[in-house]
Design a protein around this motif. Sequence first.
Motif, PDB file in Angstrom:
ATOM      1  N   ILE A 176       1.022  11.581-121.393  1.00  0.00           N
ATOM      2  CA  ILE A 176       0.357  12.830-121.003  1.00  0.00           C
ATOM      3  C   ILE A 176      -0.975  12.949-121.745  1.00  0.00           C
ATOM      4  O   ILE A 176      -1.138  12.404-122.848  1.00  0.00           O
ATOM      5  N   GLU A 191       3.322  19.162-114.459  1.00  0.00           N
ATOM      6  CA  GLU A 191       2.100  18.479-114.880  1.00  0.00           C
ATOM      7  C   GLU A 191       1.798  18.947-116.302  1.00  0.00           C
ATOM      8  O   GLU A 191       1.366  20.073-116.515  1.00  0.00           O
ATOM      9  N   VAL A 207       0.206  18.781-120.194  1.00  0.00           N
ATOM     10  CA  VAL A 207      -0.890  18.384-121.081  1.00  0.00           C
ATOM     11  C   VAL A 207      -0.494  18.801-122.490  1.00  0.00           C
ATOM     12  O   VAL A 207      -0.078  19.951-122.714  1.00  0.00           O
ATOM     13  N   VAL A 267       8.156  17.177-118.882  1.00  0.00           N
ATOM     14  CA  VAL A 267       7.723  16.072-118.014  1.00  0.00           C
ATOM     15  C   VAL A 267       8.850  15.681-117.061  1.00  0.00           C
ATOM     16  O   VAL A 267       8.642  15.499-115.848  1.00  0.00           O
TER      17      VAL A 267
END
Length: 375
Positions: free
Chosen positions: A66, A26, A28, A21
């Motif tokens: 996230i 991006e 997940v 991060v």
Amino acid sequence: MRVLAALSGGVDSAVAAARAVDAGHEVVGVHMALSRNRDQLRTGSRGCCSIEDAGDARRAADVLGIPFYVWDLSAQFEQTVVADFLSEYQAGRTPNPCVRCNEHVKFSALLDKGVALGFDAVCTGHYARVVEGPDGSRELHRATDAAKDQSYVLAVMGPERLARALFPLGDVVSKEQTRAEAARRGLSVSAKPDSYDICFVADGDTQGFLRDRLGSRPGEVVDADGTVVGAHDGAYAYTVGQRRGLHLGRPAADGRPRYVLAVEPVQNRVVVGPAEALAVTAVRADRAVWFGDAPAAGTACEVQVRAHGAAAGAQVIRADDRVEVALDTDAALRGVAPGQSLVLYAGSRVLGQATVTGTTGPVSAPTGREPAVRA
């Protein structure tokens, strides 16, 4: 990049995701449910994939801000990792389930699914480094912290999967640094115990697990000359180099301890003998995976046959789909079992990996009755 962060529920994967991060990706988070019958809670440092672990992973994702999902990969895990574990032991070999999990689940099933969903890479909490080589290719290297280095169990992934892998903890100097960083970030897993041993054998009783799955198969334990010196409940439960748990009814004539020299699955027999018979001067392996070109015959390297074992100096005799290395005269390596991973290094760089098929030593393993799996 769009990055899929594998969150096990432990501190390493949580900090790795946090660093991804911070790097601007991006991210997940995904927790892999690998057990078909998950326990509610972990038992100390054993086991994995409990409901508690999934909850810890979710809380880490919440702290990092996230998205988070749980993916059921239990069928793939059972069909590949657990099935391979059982079939290898049944065939008299000694597998490393962590290697198979990295090969078939974390960097196959998980990565393939992630790529299909539009992700560019998978991020894990493994301790290893990815270094860009002189030609721009990605190289797999040992972690900065030698005590936590996991390049050995990652060597099976190969260059294509390495191209889509992130190991943010490769430059960490100690596990204490990881825990301190987790605490600073407010991650509740900062003091969570590490998991160890075989994750799907939560009580640590590997022989009991094998017996439950494969059944009782009583047979003989014999000396190198064929003399019966004991009995066993299944040859599959033994591995080359093993000393404990032999329960021999007749001591050696010289009074010295005996070790497993070979497992003969067809005759369901275990062969034992003295420690010097375990010494290794050469190792053979197959199903090789190389990061780049295979090393030429005569290339000096180091080899490792256990996840936390010491590397031994060696010279390549053959390296293509099959591998053979001759150990240096001062290399101390013994008790190498078929089924183990043979990983070749050039300094900190991983050259490739193969699965051990046999060894050569100054004292030959017994082979008169059937091909013993040691040699």
